[in-house]
Design a protein around this motif. Structure first.
Motif, PDB file in Angstrom:
ATOM      1  N   PRO A 277       1.398   5.166   1.475  1.00  0.00           N
ATOM      2  CA  PRO A 277       0.468   5.010   1.549  1.00  0.00           C
ATOM      3  C   PRO A 277      -0.708   4.019   0.524  1.00  0.00           C
ATOM      4  CG  PRO A 277       1.329   6.620   0.131  1.00  0.00           C
ATOM      5  CD  PRO A 277       2.523   6.004   0.155  1.00  0.00           C
ATOM      6  N   ARG A 278      -0.205   3.151  -0.092  1.00  0.00           N
ATOM      7  CA  ARG A 278      -1.315   2.083  -0.967  1.00  0.00           C
ATOM      8  C   ARG A 278      -1.607   1.365  -0.519  1.00  0.00           C
ATOM      9  NH1 ARG A 278       1.529   3.365  -6.669  1.00  0.00           N
ATOM     10  NH2 ARG A 278      -0.716   2.354  -7.524  1.00  0.00           N
ATOM     11  N   ASN A 279      -2.644   0.861  -0.723  1.00  0.00           N
ATOM     12  CA  ASN A 279      -2.569  -1.043  -0.110  1.00  0.00           C
ATOM     13  C   ASN A 279      -3.186  -1.482  -1.412  1.00  0.00           C
ATOM     14  OD1 ASN A 279      -2.619  -0.506   2.816  1.00  0.00           O
ATOM     15  ND2 ASN A 279      -4.090   0.661   2.583  1.00  0.00           N
ATOM     16  N   PHE A 280      -2.495  -2.941  -1.334  1.00  0.00           N
ATOM     17  CA  PHE A 280      -3.297  -4.088  -2.466  1.00  0.00           C
ATOM     18  C   PHE A 280      -3.494  -5.607  -1.838  1.00  0.00           C
ATOM     19  CE2 PHE A 280      -0.292  -1.100  -3.954  1.00  0.00           C
ATOM     20  CZ  PHE A 280      -0.170  -0.762  -5.188  1.00  0.00           C
ATOM     21  N   VAL A 281      -4.217  -6.255  -2.781  1.00  0.00           N
ATOM     22  CA  VAL A 281      -4.841  -7.024  -2.970  1.00  0.00           C
ATOM     23  C   VAL A 281      -3.827  -8.771  -3.660  1.00  0.00           C
ATOM     24  CG1 VAL A 281      -6.025  -7.274  -0.905  1.00  0.00           C
ATOM     25  CG2 VAL A 281      -6.750  -6.888  -3.183  1.00  0.00           C
ATOM     26  N   TYR A 282      -4.940  -9.547  -3.479  1.00  0.00           N
ATOM     27  CA  TYR A 282      -3.977 -10.173  -4.517  1.00  0.00           C
ATOM     28  C   TYR A 282      -5.199 -11.101  -5.336  1.00  0.00           C
ATOM     29  CZ  TYR A 282       0.971  -9.355  -4.441  1.00  0.00           C
ATOM     30  OH  TYR A 282       1.897  -9.087  -5.489  1.00  0.00           O
ATOM     31  N   VAL A 283      -5.825 -10.483  -6.034  1.00  0.00           N
ATOM     32  CA  VAL A 283      -7.403 -11.251  -6.606  1.00  0.00           C
ATOM     33  C   VAL A 283      -7.044 -12.724  -7.523  1.00  0.00           C
ATOM     34  CG1 VAL A 283      -9.253 -10.409  -8.131  1.00  0.00           C
ATOM     35  CG2 VAL A 283      -8.350  -9.034  -5.850  1.00  0.00           C
ATOM     36  N   ILE A 284      -7.487 -13.749  -6.835  1.00  0.00           N
ATOM     37  CA  ILE A 284      -7.175 -14.622  -8.309  1.00  0.00           C
ATOM     38  C   ILE A 284      -8.554 -15.020  -9.292  1.00  0.00           C
ATOM     39  CG2 ILE A 284      -7.295 -17.200  -7.980  1.00  0.00           C
ATOM     40  CD1 ILE A 284      -6.418 -17.234  -4.851  1.00  0.00           C
TER      41      ILE A 284
END
Length: 361
Positions: A277-284
């Motif tokens: 149910p969770r969402n992630f992104v990769y931050v540079i």
């Protein structure tokens, strides 16, 4: 040699190669988080009604003497449409008008006599009452005469004519229907959960299969003051200008409302990595001159045109990975590839670079 000894030997031999591979940066594409315009879209089905409509009737009973309109005519406010026989009523008006003239002359006469004390004040008062009574009776017969003439109460278009010259009509008989189609009412229902977005002035776009490709723009005029307890919906009325008279009463329309317009950070849909149910992104981020990809949880809102609204987790101006997510790990090194490698001359090279990066990680 035991199995445990063999496993430890393999780790000792191949660990240096694995560490060397993991130290290589993964090739990725990245974008800066920008602010975009988002709005809540509400879709519904509605039916058109005219701005004003009335069944034209008369208050008198008699035969139709004259008609001044035909089916489908456009008329102006105050335009005469029909008149009943007027001979008897005209004679009554003339008789009452004569009574008013006679009463006025009598009042003038007693006013001259009272100056010479030839009449009493009561006679003057009686003459004044006679004049007032005659005028009131004249207004009454004039009103009845006016009831025998039908005029348009507003600008609009007439429907079918339901009487002819010589027809006998009674009070309440419908002569024709008049509608004001210069502006149309679009009535529809929406779930009550959208009530907070609905207010007068909210833009509305409407389409109909009767006019393919046409989009009719308007705005919400009124929101009903009650919610249907069965359907849990609220009725909404919007105004649609109709200068070309393309819209007709009873048309079925698909309605789209754009509400709660806002400017918020937005990211491409492909940059999101869902985990349950969770969402992630990769931050540079930058660390000692190296580019590091940090896995960051984000709270997302609505999707619109390939982008998704960011409610929390990252801010505008940060750089995130959009492609090549599979080939990276949290805290790993990355190398940002230019978008130019996706051009026809460099697309094969870009695919190879990203594929290599995925294999290395």
């Amino acid at each position: 040699m035991t199995i445990l000894t063999f496993a430890l030997l393999n780790v000792a031999i191949f660990a240096p190669f694995a560490n060397a591979q993991n130290s290589k940066p993964a090739n990725v594409f990245a974008e800066t988080v920008n602010v975009r315009e988002f709005a809540s879209r509400i879709e519904a089905l509605g039916t058109l009604e005219p701005n004003e409509q009335v069944e034209l009737t008369l208050n008198a009973a008699d035969r139709v003497q004259s008609l001044y309109f035909d089916d489908g005519d456009r008329v102006r406010e105050g335009q005469t449409l029909l008149s009943l026989a007027q001979n008897e009523q005209r004679a009554l008006v003339e008789a009452e008008d004569a009574r008013v003239s006679e009463a006025q002359q009598q009042l003038d006469r007693v006013n001259r006599l009272i100056v010479r004390n030839a009449v009493s004040q009561s006679e003057v008062d009686e003459a004044q009452r006679d004049l007032n009574s005659a005028k009131a009776q004249l207004r009454a017969v004039q009103s009845r005469q006016k009831d025998r003439v039908l005029v348009a109460p507003f600008d609009g278009i007439l429907g079918f004519r339901r009487v002819s010259v010589g027809s006998y009509v009674q009070p309440g008989d419908v002569v024709a229907r008049l509608i004001d189609d210069g502006e149309m009412n679009l009535e529809f229902s929406v779930p009550s959960t959208f009530l907070r977005y609905l207010k007068p002035g909210t833009p509305v776009n409407a389409t109909t299969d009767d006019w393919p490709g046409e989009v009719f723009e308007g705005e919400v005029e009124t929101v009903d003051n009650a919610i249907d307890p069965v359907t849990r919906t609220v009725k909404v009325r919007a105004k649609l200008p109709n200068p070309e008279r393309l819209l007709l009463t009873g048309m079925f329309m698909e309605v789209t409302l754009t509400a709660d317009s806002r400017s918020v950070p937005a990211i491409p849909e492909e940059s999101v990595q869902p985990v349950g149910p969770r969402n992630f992104v990769y931050v540079i981020d930058t660390n000692a001159g190296d580019l590091i990809a940090t896995k960051t949880e984000v709270q997302l809102g609505i999707h619109q045109d390939g982008f998704v609204e960011v409610l929390s987790g990252i801010q505008a101006g940060q750089k995130i990975v959009t492609e090549g997510i599979i080939g990276i790990r949290d805290g790993g090194l990355v190398k940002i590839q230019p978008k130019s490698i996706l051009s026809p001359s460099g697309s094969s090279r870009g695919d190879r670079n990203l594929s290599t990066a995925a294999g290395e990680n």
